[in-house]
Design a protein around this motif. Structure first.
Motif, mmCIF file in Angstrom:
data_model
loop_
_atom_site.group_PDB
_atom_site.id
_atom_site.type_symbol
_atom_site.label_atom_id
_atom_site.label_comp_id
_atom_site.label_asym_id
_atom_site.label_seq_id
_atom_site.Cartn_x
_atom_site.Cartn_y
_atom_site.Cartn_z
ATOM 1 N N UNK A 59 35.900 67.480 25.834
ATOM 2 C CA UNK A 59 36.870 66.634 25.017
ATOM 3 C C UNK A 59 38.178 66.523 25.791
ATOM 4 N N UNK A 60 38.729 65.281 25.532
ATOM 5 C CA UNK A 60 40.027 65.159 26.324
ATOM 6 C C UNK A 60 41.054 65.093 25.084
ATOM 7 N N UNK A 61 41.935 65.862 24.735
ATOM 8 C CA UNK A 61 42.857 65.847 23.849
ATOM 9 C C UNK A 61 44.369 65.945 24.618
ATOM 10 N N UNK A 62 44.916 64.706 24.430
ATOM 11 C CA UNK A 62 46.328 64.750 24.914
ATOM 12 C C UNK A 62 46.311 64.344 26.439
ATOM 13 N N UNK A 63 47.604 64.390 26.988
ATOM 14 C CA UNK A 63 47.706 64.276 28.547
ATOM 15 C C UNK A 63 48.457 65.022 28.970
ATOM 16 N N UNK A 64 48.282 66.396 28.786
ATOM 17 C CA UNK A 64 49.170 67.447 29.217
ATOM 18 C C UNK A 64 49.181 67.947 30.794
ATOM 19 N N UNK A 65 47.993 67.736 31.345
ATOM 20 C CA UNK A 65 47.894 67.951 32.780
ATOM 21 C C UNK A 65 47.260 66.803 33.512
ATOM 22 N N UNK A 66 48.001 65.514 33.636
ATOM 23 C CA UNK A 66 47.369 64.425 34.281
ATOM 24 C C UNK A 66 47.012 64.714 35.813
ATOM 25 N N UNK A 67 46.052 63.880 36.313
ATOM 26 C CA UNK A 67 45.724 64.291 37.708
ATOM 27 C C UNK A 67 47.140 64.004 38.502
ATOM 28 N N UNK A 68 47.242 64.818 39.674
ATOM 29 C CA UNK A 68 48.385 64.455 40.806
ATOM 30 C C UNK A 68 47.866 63.350 41.545
ATOM 31 N N UNK A 69 48.830 62.978 42.337
ATOM 32 C CA UNK A 69 48.516 61.625 43.355
ATOM 33 C C UNK A 69 47.366 62.106 44.441
ATOM 34 N N UNK A 70 47.524 63.767 44.891
ATOM 35 C CA UNK A 70 46.603 64.110 45.675
ATOM 36 C C UNK A 70 45.324 64.213 45.100
#
Length: 110
Positions: A59-70
């Motif tokens: 599950x995805x809860x929130x957006x605490x660790x979005x992907x980095x550009x790399x």
């Protein structure tokens, strides 16, 4: 799950990043964590792609660790649009296809 997030791209698609427990290699307790990246048309479809591979409780809860550009670059350049790497991030470790993470799992681990 420790963290996760997503980034919406200019074309409307998204890259979802999740930190998950690695499946045990020999039946031992999982201790390592992996960062999984999925490129899809939307967040729901990204999670469905993972669930279709046997990761039922993702599950995805929130957006605490979005992907980095790399990370976004890595998943966009992979033909399957799904990659993983162990955590903590080791800049010398390359991204792996998600199928290689799930290949050697026992059938009852799903």
């Amino acid at each position: 799950m420790a963290g996760g997030g997503f980034a919406r791209l200019l074309d409307g698609s998204v890259v979802v990043a999740l930190s998950l427990a690695a499946p045990p290699a020999d039946g031992s307790a999982p201790g390592a964590r992996v960062r999984v990246l999925v490129h899809a048309a939307n967040r729901a479809r990204a999670l469905t792609r993972l669930r279709n591979l046997g990761l039922r409780s993702v599950y995805l809860r929130g957006n605490t660790e979005p992907p980095t550009p790399d990370e976004i670059t890595a998943v966009l350049h992979h033909p399957d649009g799904m990659v993983w790497r162990s955590i903590p991030d080791d800049d010398t470790e390359s991204w792996h296809p998600l199928a290689s993470l799930l290949r050697d799992r026992p059938a009852d681990a799903v």
